[in-house]
Motif scaffolding. Structure first.
Motif, PDB file in Angstrom:
ATOM      1  N   GLY A 181       0.963  -1.450   0.284  1.00  0.00           N
ATOM      2  CA  GLY A 181      -0.160   0.195  -0.064  1.00  0.00           C
ATOM      3  C   GLY A 181       0.849   0.937   0.196  1.00  0.00           C
ATOM      4  N   ALA A 182       0.172   2.204  -0.673  1.00  0.00           N
ATOM      5  CA  ALA A 182       1.323   3.296  -0.674  1.00  0.00           C
ATOM      6  C   ALA A 182      -0.044   4.637   0.248  1.00  0.00           C
ATOM      7  CB  ALA A 182       1.374   4.260  -1.839  1.00  0.00           C
ATOM      8  N   SER A 183       0.502   5.807   0.718  1.00  0.00           N
ATOM      9  CA  SER A 183      -0.661   6.926   1.611  1.00  0.00           C
ATOM     10  C   SER A 183       0.452   7.790   1.291  1.00  0.00           C
ATOM     11  CB  SER A 183      -1.356   6.132   2.716  1.00  0.00           C
ATOM     12  OG  SER A 183      -0.241   5.819   3.442  1.00  0.00           O
ATOM     13  N   ARG A 184      -0.542   9.054   1.279  1.00  0.00           N
ATOM     14  CA  ARG A 184       0.391  10.270   1.948  1.00  0.00           C
ATOM     15  C   ARG A 184      -0.214  10.997   3.840  1.00  0.00           C
ATOM     16  NH1 ARG A 184       1.126  13.982  -3.127  1.00  0.00           N
ATOM     17  NH2 ARG A 184       3.223  15.169  -1.845  1.00  0.00           N
ATOM     18  N   GLY A 185       0.489  11.456   4.095  1.00  0.00           N
ATOM     19  CA  GLY A 185       0.048  12.273   5.086  1.00  0.00           C
ATOM     20  C   GLY A 185      -0.015  13.813   5.491  1.00  0.00           C
ATOM     21  N   SER A 186       0.065  14.367   6.476  1.00  0.00           N
ATOM     22  CA  SER A 186       0.849  15.691   6.715  1.00  0.00           C
ATOM     23  C   SER A 186       1.689  15.632   7.726  1.00  0.00           C
ATOM     24  CB  SER A 186      -0.931  16.339   7.112  1.00  0.00           C
ATOM     25  OG  SER A 186      -1.703  15.430   8.108  1.00  0.00           O
ATOM     26  N   VAL A 187       2.764  16.554   7.573  1.00  0.00           N
ATOM     27  CA  VAL A 187       3.840  16.173   8.109  1.00  0.00           C
ATOM     28  C   VAL A 187       3.550  16.893   9.379  1.00  0.00           C
ATOM     29  CG1 VAL A 187       5.763  17.405   7.899  1.00  0.00           C
ATOM     30  CG2 VAL A 187       4.856  16.527   6.273  1.00  0.00           C
ATOM     31  N   GLN A 188       3.498  16.246  10.462  1.00  0.00           N
ATOM     32  CA  GLN A 188       3.960  17.265  11.707  1.00  0.00           C
ATOM     33  C   GLN A 188       5.173  18.043  12.311  1.00  0.00           C
ATOM     34  OE1 GLN A 188       3.066  15.547  15.956  1.00  0.00           O
ATOM     35  NE2 GLN A 188       1.146  15.620  14.981  1.00  0.00           N
ATOM     36  N   PRO A 189       4.399  19.414  12.445  1.00  0.00           N
ATOM     37  CA  PRO A 189       5.863  19.746  12.887  1.00  0.00           C
ATOM     38  C   PRO A 189       6.859  19.391  14.290  1.00  0.00           C
ATOM     39  CG  PRO A 189       4.170  22.119  13.556  1.00  0.00           C
ATOM     40  CD  PRO A 189       3.641  20.192  12.196  1.00  0.00           C
ATOM     41  N   GLY A 190       7.934  18.727  13.874  1.00  0.00           N
ATOM     42  CA  GLY A 190       8.824  18.420  15.130  1.00  0.00           C
ATOM     43  C   GLY A 190       9.644  19.734  15.651  1.00  0.00           C
ATOM     44  N   HIS A 191      10.183  20.446  15.224  1.00  0.00           N
ATOM     45  CA  HIS A 191      10.051  21.518  16.542  1.00  0.00           C
ATOM     46  C   HIS A 191       9.033  23.209  16.523  1.00  0.00           C
ATOM     47  CE1 HIS A 191      13.436  19.890  17.868  1.00  0.00           C
ATOM     48  NE2 HIS A 191      14.203  19.678  16.483  1.00  0.00           N
ATOM     49  N   GLY A 192       9.336  23.913  16.806  1.00  0.00           N
ATOM     50  CA  GLY A 192       9.083  25.250  17.238  1.00  0.00           C
ATOM     51  C   GLY A 192       7.034  25.565  18.043  1.00  0.00           C
ATOM     52  N   LEU A 193       7.240  26.008  19.136  1.00  0.00           N
ATOM     53  CA  LEU A 193       5.494  26.408  19.640  1.00  0.00           C
ATOM     54  C   LEU A 193       5.120  28.309  18.846  1.00  0.00           C
ATOM     55  CD1 LEU A 193       6.922  27.750  22.606  1.00  0.00           C
ATOM     56  CD2 LEU A 193       8.503  27.318  21.190  1.00  0.00           C
ATOM     57  N   GLY A 194       3.874  27.927  20.240  1.00  0.00           N
ATOM     58  CA  GLY A 194       3.302  29.336  19.167  1.00  0.00           C
ATOM     59  C   GLY A 194       2.029  29.037  18.489  1.00  0.00           C
TER      60      GLY A 194
ATOM     61  N   CYS B  53       0.839  25.319  27.969  1.00  0.00           N
ATOM     62  CA  CYS B  53      -0.052  24.638  27.000  1.00  0.00           C
ATOM     63  C   CYS B  53      -0.534  25.965  26.331  1.00  0.00           C
ATOM     64  CB  CYS B  53      -1.397  23.853  27.811  1.00  0.00           C
ATOM     65  SG  CYS B  53      -0.800  21.953  28.202  1.00  0.00           S
ATOM     66  N   GLU B  54      -0.977  27.091  27.050  1.00  0.00           N
ATOM     67  CA  GLU B  54      -1.380  28.457  26.238  1.00  0.00           C
ATOM     68  C   GLU B  54      -0.138  29.014  25.612  1.00  0.00           C
ATOM     69  OE1 GLU B  54      -4.423  29.722  26.262  1.00  0.00           O
ATOM     70  OE2 GLU B  54      -3.800  31.589  25.234  1.00  0.00           O
ATOM     71  N   THR B  55       0.998  28.919  26.056  1.00  0.00           N
ATOM     72  CA  THR B  55       2.591  29.481  25.531  1.00  0.00           C
ATOM     73  C   THR B  55       2.404  28.266  24.201  1.00  0.00           C
ATOM     74  OG1 THR B  55       3.263  30.093  27.168  1.00  0.00           O
ATOM     75  CG2 THR B  55       4.820  30.033  25.365  1.00  0.00           C
ATOM     76  N   LEU B  56       1.967  27.351  24.136  1.00  0.00           N
ATOM     77  CA  LEU B  56       2.720  26.534  22.983  1.00  0.00           C
ATOM     78  C   LEU B  56       1.723  26.615  21.980  1.00  0.00           C
ATOM     79  CD1 LEU B  56       3.309  23.344  24.857  1.00  0.00           C
ATOM     80  CD2 LEU B  56       5.040  24.059  23.596  1.00  0.00           C
ATOM     81  N   ILE B  57       0.406  26.461  22.619  1.00  0.00           N
ATOM     82  CA  ILE B  57      -1.192  26.525  21.725  1.00  0.00           C
ATOM     83  C   ILE B  57      -2.107  27.812  21.926  1.00  0.00           C
ATOM     84  CG2 ILE B  57      -3.483  25.739  20.483  1.00  0.00           C
ATOM     85  CD1 ILE B  57      -0.981  24.346  19.491  1.00  0.00           C
ATOM     86  N   PRO B  58      -1.281  29.553  21.543  1.00  0.00           N
ATOM     87  CA  PRO B  58      -2.057  30.523  22.422  1.00  0.00           C
ATOM     88  C   PRO B  58      -3.221  30.589  21.400  1.00  0.00           C
ATOM     89  CG  PRO B  58      -0.320  30.793  20.896  1.00  0.00           C
ATOM     90  CD  PRO B  58      -0.330  29.292  20.682  1.00  0.00           C
ATOM     91  N   LYS B  59      -4.068  31.250  22.386  1.00  0.00           N
ATOM     92  CA  LYS B  59      -5.001  31.850  21.777  1.00  0.00           C
ATOM     93  C   LYS B  59      -5.535  32.910  20.920  1.00  0.00           C
ATOM     94  CE  LYS B  59      -9.253  34.313  23.100  1.00  0.00           C
ATOM     95  NZ  LYS B  59     -10.520  33.146  22.802  1.00  0.00           N
ATOM     96  N   THR B  60      -5.485  33.021  20.027  1.00  0.00           N
ATOM     97  CA  THR B  60      -4.735  33.851  18.188  1.00  0.00           C
ATOM     98  C   THR B  60      -6.604  34.333  18.269  1.00  0.00           C
ATOM     99  OG1 THR B  60      -4.778  31.860  16.201  1.00  0.00           O
ATOM    100  CG2 THR B  60      -3.064  32.906  18.130  1.00  0.00           C
ATOM    101  N   ASP B  61      -6.752  34.221  16.499  1.00  0.00           N
ATOM    102  CA  ASP B  61      -7.815  34.740  16.178  1.00  0.00           C
ATOM    103  C   ASP B  61      -8.430  33.013  15.919  1.00  0.00           C
ATOM    104  OD1 ASP B  61      -6.463  33.454  14.726  1.00  0.00           O
ATOM    105  OD2 ASP B  61      -7.606  35.263  12.688  1.00  0.00           O
TER     106      ASP B  61
END
Lengths: 571, 190
Positions: free
Chosen positions: A395-408, B54-62
């Motif tokens: 089987g073959a499939s595609r999925g979305s990529v989860q960001p490994g880093h970052g926040l906010g 958690c709020e800092t990771l996924i903050p309230k935006t619009d």
């Protein structure tokens, strides 16, 4: 009092008894009741009524307490069940918990069970391919096990019979090694699966990628509507039980059909301890059951019995059905009962990626799960240093990529508008294993469960042939994937024990000679012909196809024989 | 008391129990978290700290943020029920060390910092983990993943953002990417 007893015995006497309500037991019930026989089906687990008893079927992911995951304490208490792919929050209530039904592992063996009306037919992967002439001729040609007492031609009309009723989707591919059936339209291959199919035609002529054939109603026929089933809606949440009856299960199909006939008595929560053998008459007369809850014992009687308890439990029941005539288990004159158990080797996987066809993805869900490569090794003649071969799920499939880093806020944005990932490709080996006397089940000499049944002791292991075949699978797929332009090719040995394939077979094998087999060409015990065994226990060899469709066909064929013999007063 | 009345009274009690913690504006360190936990012990202030993380990771935006969606309660539930003991301990140790780290780096408690200050601190853990203890990094990574899982698995997200289909009723194996409105976690299979 005497009259009361006679009445009571009469009330407990049927035209036929079926032990087990799973894939093959459901079929026995349907065929027997279709022919007008007053039939008792006993099932050790609770009833699971279509729709009524599918508690998770319409839950959305967020409605599960743990997002679908199994809590760690449940995992810790159930190491065996937890290794099964359906043991997730949505379906774990249909899988036997380790502690409830212990067994003995002389060698590592994951025994996955579903103790309820419908058995594992609720949970199966729904892949349905016919066996071919090469499969039935295999043991005789290659000199292992014993010769099958039947050939493809014997079973072909019965495959057609069960396919029409169950509803099987597939293409007519015209392959001798995987005969065509009575198909509803196939689910299509996707862009990359199709790419692999085309590449393989060029790079490896004679090897085929086909749409996986599966027990889904892609285009229901009147016979399916008559069962109360409608078109598969591509939910692919089958293991929860399907409100549409989109896939075949005993619960959605054969059991309600048999109930509708008015000839079926369905008796859940009854554990069969033994098959009763009458020394004077020289025949089986019924069963002794113990109520799963009250532990009260009762006997039921019938002139014919179908044993469909699930491959290893059928072995357990026959081994435990001892009498003066059969001190080593019912029908066990040969001493072969419990031996020559085999399975499918699922321990090899391949993964890869594909950088092409980036303009395509898929939409919706495929019930078939993708493609299937019929066995291409040693089909027409012996060509490797191992016997037999393997089929492959692909089987073959595609999925979305989860960001490994970052926040906010930026992370949030990435999650809400995720990037589409690469095509991911997977392939899984389904290897034929060679039945051997050293792969066996037997009764534990001392320990019993709370229903008075001896614990089953399992001694089943891989061998050198399996190791060589696995190596070949890795080499062949690395080559085929490379030539198809796939990248990041990985061969993975899962290291899993036998059993996790959930395709355990044998122990009560069919054969021509009562000295080396238990069952004849009609699935009757050679030595006790009013007992039929038509579940996985009857299998002489395993081939590479998912076995359920063959159990269905063997069952329908055996019922036809049994009822014919009854009419001729031969049973 | 008839059965119906008993059930009614019971539901009143349950209602009061769920309302109660929210009524208390002051939380004390010996007070338990609002989520009932079986395996891990988290105090009310620790729960509050986690809610801010958690709020800092996924903050309230619009769109709604972690607090709006109660994501820290999901994080605690999954930590409690679905996380191996070793990881649980690392998480709790890291959560407790985080305040200390805050004092060193921000000169104040996490909860007292401004949103940009909190974001900057967690970004440093995200980008330069070698500068922090393994407990703080372990906590951050687990909390981040669980918060993401909680967010993308929430009813809000699965009905308003990347819409989950219970009954697709179709399969197209050659779907043009140009027609794709949003990429889903898994295409084609379950």
């Amino acid at each position: 009092m005497a009259n009361l007893n006679i009445d009571s015995v009469k009330a407990r006497t049927f035209d036929a008894i079926v032990i087990g309500s799973g894939m093959s037991g459901g079929w026995a019930a349907k065929e027997l009741t279709d022919k007008g026989l007053k039939t008792l089906v006993v099932e050790r687990g609770p009833n699971v009524q279509h729709n009524k008893d599918y508690p998770t079927t319409n839950l959305r992911p967020w409605e599960f307490a743990h997002g679908g995951k199994v809590p760690t304490d449940v995992q810790a208490a159930n190491p065996i069940a937890s290794r099964c792919y359906v043991f997730k929050e949505d379906a774990m209530h249909f899988v036997v918990k380790d502690g409830e039904h212990p067994y003995v592992q002389e060698k590592p063996f994951d025994w996955i069970r579903g103790y309820q009306v419908g058995g594992k037919s609720l949970l199966w992967a729904r892949q349905t391919q016919r066996w071919s002439a090469f499969d039935f001729e295999g043991p005789a040609r290659d000199g292992f096990a014993v010769d099958w007492p039947i050939r493809y031609a014997d079973l072909a009309p019965w495959y057609s019979h069960v396919e029409k009723f169950a509803g099987i989707s597939g293409h007519r591919d015209g392959l001798a090694e995987l005969p065509d059936g009575e198909f509803l339209p196939a689910y299509p291959l996707n862009a990359v699966e199709d790419h692999f199919r085309q590449q393989l035609q060029k790079s490896h002529p004679g090897r085929h990628v086909i749409s996986a054939r599966c027990a889904h109603l892609s285009k229901p026929q009147p016979i399916h509507y008559e069962q109360g089933r409608v078109q598969c809606q591509n939910r692919v949440l089958c293991q929860r039980g399907c409100p549409f009856g989109g896939y075949f299960s005993s619960n959605s199909s054969t059991i309600p059909w048999a109930l509708k006939s008015g000839h079926l008595t369905l008796a859940p929560n009854l554990v069969v301890q033994t098959i009763l053998f009458d020394e004077q008459q020289g025949r089986a007369t019924g069963i002794r059951v113990v109520d799963a809850h009250t532990k009260a014992t009762t006997e039921y009687y019938a002139p014919i019995l179908f044993v469909n308890a699930g491959a290893l439990n059928t072995n357990l029941l026959l081994l435990n059905s001892t009498s003066h005539r059969f001190p080593a288990g019912l029908g066990n004159d040969s001493g072969m009962l419990g031996k020559f158990v085999a399975f499918h080797n699922y321990s090899a996987k391949m993964n890869a990626e594909y950088e092409g066809l980036q303009n395509f993805t898929t939409d919706g869900r495929s019930p078939a799960g993708g493609g299937y490569l019929p066995r291409f090794r040693n089909v027409f003649k012996q060509e490797t240093d191992f016997l037999r071969g393997y089929a492959t799920s692909f089987g073959a499939s595609r999925g979305s990529v989860q960001p490994g880093h970052g926040l906010g806020a930026s992370l949030k944005q990435q999650l809400e508008r995720p990037a589409l990932g690469p095509w991911k490709i997977s392939a899984g080996m389904m290897g034929e294993t060679i039945p051997k006397e050293t792969n066996y089940v037997r009764l534990d000499p001392a320990r019993k469960d709370e229903w008075g049944m001896p614990l089953l002791s399992v001694s089943v292991a891989y061998d050198d042939n399996d190791a060589k075949m696995k190596q070949d699978f890795f080499e062949q797929f690395t080559d085929m994937f490379t030539q198809a332009g796939f990248t990041n090719i990985e061969a993975r040995d899962t290291g899993q024990a036998p059993g996790l394939d959930i395709h355990e077979m044998g122990g009560v094998r069919m054969g021509r000679d009562p000295k080396t087999s238990l069952l004849n060409q009609w699935n009757q015990l050679h030595a006790c012909p009013n007992v039929y065994v038509t579940d996985g226990a009857c299998m002489t060899s395993t081939s590479t196809q998912n076995p359920s469709l063959t159990y269905m066909a063997l069952t329908a064929r055996a019922v036809d024989h049994a009822v014919g013999e009854l009419k001729k007063q031969n049973l | 008391m008839n059965r119906r009345l008993a059930v009614k009274n019971l539901s009143l009690l349950v209602g009061a129990a769920t309302l109660l913690p929210a009524c208390l504006s002051q939380t004390k360190s010996d007070q338990a978290a609002t989520v009932s936990l079986k395996h891990v012990a988290v105090s009310a202030p620790e729960e509050q700290l986690l809610a801010e993380v958690c709020e800092t990771l996924i903050p309230k935006t619009d769109t709604p943020g972690a607090k709006d969606l109660g994501l820290h309660r999901y994080v605690l539930k999954m930590l409690d029920d679905c996380t191996p003991a070793k990881e649980q301990q690392l998480f709790l140790a890291g959560l407790r060390q985080l305040e200390e780290t805050c004092q060193q780096q921000m000169g104040q408690a996490f909860g007292e910092g401004t949103a940009p200050q909190r974001l900057a601190l967690l970004q440093r853990i995200d980008q330069q983990p070698q500068q922090f203890s393994k407990e703080v990094v372990g906590f951050y990574r687990s909390a981040r993943q669980l918060t993401i899982d909680g967010y993308t698995g929430s009813k809000y997200f699965m009905t308003k953002q990347v819409v989950y289909e219970l009954v697709p009723g179709r399969y197209n194996g050659y779907f043009p990417v140009s027609n794709l409105r949003v990429a889903k976690p898994s295409h084609g299979q379950s």
